[in-house]
Design a protein around this motif. Structure first.
Motif, PDB file in Angstrom:
ATOM      1  N   GLU A   5       0.862  -1.169   0.000  1.00  0.00           N
ATOM      2  CA  GLU A   5       0.000   0.000   0.000  1.00  0.00           C
ATOM      3  C   GLU A   5       0.901   1.222   0.000  1.00  0.00           C
ATOM      4  N   GLN A   6       0.635   2.120  -0.913  1.00  0.00           N
ATOM      5  CA  GLN A   6       1.469   3.319  -1.026  1.00  0.00           C
ATOM      6  C   GLN A   6       0.574   4.519  -1.283  1.00  0.00           C
ATOM      7  N   TYR A   7       0.843   5.588  -0.582  1.00  0.00           N
ATOM      8  CA  TYR A   7       0.145   6.841  -0.825  1.00  0.00           C
ATOM      9  C   TYR A   7       0.927   7.623  -1.867  1.00  0.00           C
ATOM     10  N   ALA A   8       0.214   8.200  -2.795  1.00  0.00           N
ATOM     11  CA  ALA A   8       0.844   9.016  -3.830  1.00  0.00           C
ATOM     12  C   ALA A   8       0.081  10.325  -3.922  1.00  0.00           C
ATOM     13  N   ARG A   9       0.797  11.407  -4.080  1.00  0.00           N
ATOM     14  CA  ARG A   9       0.156  12.693  -4.297  1.00  0.00           C
ATOM     15  C   ARG A   9      -0.222  12.756  -5.773  1.00  0.00           C
ATOM     16  N   ALA A  10      -1.428  13.138  -6.041  1.00  0.00           N
ATOM     17  CA  ALA A  10      -1.901  13.209  -7.419  1.00  0.00           C
ATOM     18  C   ALA A  10      -2.779  14.435  -7.578  1.00  0.00           C
ATOM     19  N   GLN A  11      -2.875  14.906  -8.792  1.00  0.00           N
ATOM     20  CA  GLN A  11      -3.788  15.998  -9.096  1.00  0.00           C
ATOM     21  C   GLN A  11      -4.996  15.424  -9.803  1.00  0.00           C
ATOM     22  N   GLU A  87      -7.059   7.711 -16.542  1.00  0.00           N
ATOM     23  CA  GLU A  87      -8.435   8.152 -16.768  1.00  0.00           C
ATOM     24  C   GLU A  87      -9.368   6.986 -16.467  1.00  0.00           C
ATOM     25  N   PHE A  88     -10.350   7.235 -15.607  1.00  0.00           N
ATOM     26  CA  PHE A  88     -11.307   6.208 -15.197  1.00  0.00           C
ATOM     27  C   PHE A  88     -12.690   6.577 -15.720  1.00  0.00           C
ATOM     28  N   HIS A  89     -13.335   5.649 -16.410  1.00  0.00           N
ATOM     29  CA  HIS A  89     -14.687   5.858 -16.909  1.00  0.00           C
ATOM     30  C   HIS A  89     -15.647   5.020 -16.064  1.00  0.00           C
ATOM     31  N   SER A  90     -16.745   5.649 -15.641  1.00  0.00           N
ATOM     32  CA  SER A  90     -17.770   4.934 -14.885  1.00  0.00           C
ATOM     33  C   SER A  90     -19.137   5.424 -15.352  1.00  0.00           C
ATOM     34  N   ALA A  91     -20.190   4.847 -14.806  1.00  0.00           N
ATOM     35  CA  ALA A  91     -21.542   5.271 -15.153  1.00  0.00           C
ATOM     36  C   ALA A  91     -21.773   6.732 -14.762  1.00  0.00           C
ATOM     37  N   GLN A  92     -21.043   7.223 -13.750  1.00  0.00           N
ATOM     38  CA  GLN A  92     -21.200   8.599 -13.288  1.00  0.00           C
ATOM     39  C   GLN A  92     -20.443   9.604 -14.162  1.00  0.00           C
ATOM     40  N   GLY A  93     -19.498   9.140 -14.940  1.00  0.00           N
ATOM     41  CA  GLY A  93     -18.718  10.041 -15.787  1.00  0.00           C
ATOM     42  C   GLY A  93     -17.266   9.630 -15.842  1.00  0.00           C
ATOM     43  N   VAL A  94     -16.392  10.615 -15.996  1.00  0.00           N
ATOM     44  CA  VAL A  94     -14.967  10.374 -16.167  1.00  0.00           C
ATOM     45  C   VAL A  94     -14.191  11.077 -15.067  1.00  0.00           C
ATOM     46  N   SER A  95     -13.202  10.388 -14.512  1.00  0.00           N
ATOM     47  CA  SER A  95     -12.265  10.993 -13.566  1.00  0.00           C
ATOM     48  C   SER A  95     -10.874  10.869 -14.168  1.00  0.00           C
ATOM     49  N   VAL A  96     -10.157  11.990 -14.211  1.00  0.00           N
ATOM     50  CA  VAL A  96      -8.809  12.021 -14.769  1.00  0.00           C
ATOM     51  C   VAL A  96      -7.850  12.433 -13.659  1.00  0.00           C
ATOM     52  N   VAL A  97      -6.831  11.598 -13.426  1.00  0.00           N
ATOM     53  CA  VAL A  97      -5.899  11.813 -12.330  1.00  0.00           C
ATOM     54  C   VAL A  97      -4.486  11.837 -12.897  1.00  0.00           C
ATOM     55  N   GLN A  98      -3.689  12.815 -12.452  1.00  0.00           N
ATOM     56  CA  GLN A  98      -2.315  12.955 -12.929  1.00  0.00           C
ATOM     57  C   GLN A  98      -1.354  12.627 -11.783  1.00  0.00           C
ATOM     58  N   PHE A  99      -0.480  11.659 -12.010  1.00  0.00           N
ATOM     59  CA  PHE A  99       0.495  11.191 -11.022  1.00  0.00           C
ATOM     60  C   PHE A  99       1.904  11.577 -11.440  1.00  0.00           C
ATOM     61  N   GLU A 100       2.797  11.635 -10.466  1.00  0.00           N
ATOM     62  CA  GLU A 100       4.213  11.694 -10.792  1.00  0.00           C
ATOM     63  C   GLU A 100       4.614  10.291 -11.228  1.00  0.00           C
ATOM     64  N   THR A 101       5.266  10.183 -12.357  1.00  0.00           N
ATOM     65  CA  THR A 101       5.653   8.882 -12.897  1.00  0.00           C
ATOM     66  C   THR A 101       6.542   8.117 -11.926  1.00  0.00           C
ATOM     67  N   LYS A 102       7.461   8.811 -11.251  1.00  0.00           N
ATOM     68  CA  LYS A 102       8.366   8.080 -10.353  1.00  0.00           C
ATOM     69  C   LYS A 102       7.615   7.457  -9.179  1.00  0.00           C
ATOM     70  N   ALA A 103       6.510   8.040  -8.727  1.00  0.00           N
ATOM     71  CA  ALA A 103       5.720   7.427  -7.652  1.00  0.00           C
ATOM     72  C   ALA A 103       5.075   6.136  -8.140  1.00  0.00           C
ATOM     73  N   LEU A 104       4.556   6.143  -9.379  1.00  0.00           N
ATOM     74  CA  LEU A 104       3.964   4.918  -9.929  1.00  0.00           C
ATOM     75  C   LEU A 104       5.037   3.861 -10.168  1.00  0.00           C
ATOM     76  N   THR A 105       6.200   4.273 -10.649  1.00  0.00           N
ATOM     77  CA  THR A 105       7.301   3.333 -10.889  1.00  0.00           C
ATOM     78  C   THR A 105       7.747   2.687  -9.585  1.00  0.00           C
ATOM     79  N   ARG A 106       7.888   3.482  -8.548  1.00  0.00           N
ATOM     80  CA  ARG A 106       8.283   2.958  -7.227  1.00  0.00           C
ATOM     81  C   ARG A 106       7.239   1.950  -6.714  1.00  0.00           C
ATOM     82  N   PHE A 107       5.964   2.294  -6.865  1.00  0.00           N
ATOM     83  CA  PHE A 107       4.899   1.387  -6.444  1.00  0.00           C
ATOM     84  C   PHE A 107       4.955   0.078  -7.235  1.00  0.00           C
TER      85      PHE A 107
END
Length: 123
Positions: A5-11, A87-107
């Motif tokens: 489990e890792q916390y990542a700061r995202a916009q 980008e996540f698509h659901s019945a409610q709409g779309v959510s777009v999240v921007q991560f630092e690549t190095k946080a995803l790579t570390r995870f």
């Protein structure tokens, strides 16, 4: 235990489940992986009301660090050299999240280490 489990700061660029703020502050997003439960999937948990989590194929997330890819309701692509967009698509709409690549790579590195720890030792 072979969970990560890792916390990542995202916009959150756009969010189907929340009103848009004029300034995009970074929010804590939780990245989860359990090698024993499902070794091919990670879960992205977003802050906010209700159960806001999406399963993402681990291989899709990894490929999306280098090239645009998508599967089902999830799209991933690099955004410059240091950001990755999910980008996540659901019945409610779309959510777009921007991560630092190095946080995803570390995870992702941590998930592969956890997966290797669950593999049986050959005799």
């Amino acid at each position: 235990m072979n969970a990560v489990e890792q916390y990542a700061r995202a916009q959150i660029v756009t969010d189907a489940d929340a009103p848009q703020a004029a300034d995009r502050e970074a929010v804590p997003v939780t990245l989860c992986y359990d090698a024993e439960d499902d070794p091919r999937t990670v879960t992205v948990r977003m802050p906010g009301p209700g159960k806001r989590e999406w399963p993402v194929p681990r291989a899709l997330l990894e490929r999306g660090l280098r090239t645009p890819v998508g599967s089902g309701g999830v799209q991933v692509w690099p955004c410059g050299r240091v950001q990755t967009v999910v980008e996540f698509h659901s019945a409610q709409g779309v959510s777009v999240v921007q991560f630092e690549t190095k946080a995803l790579t570390r995870f992702l590195r941590r998930t592969y280490a956890a997966a290797a720890a669950t593999e049986p030792v050959p005799h």
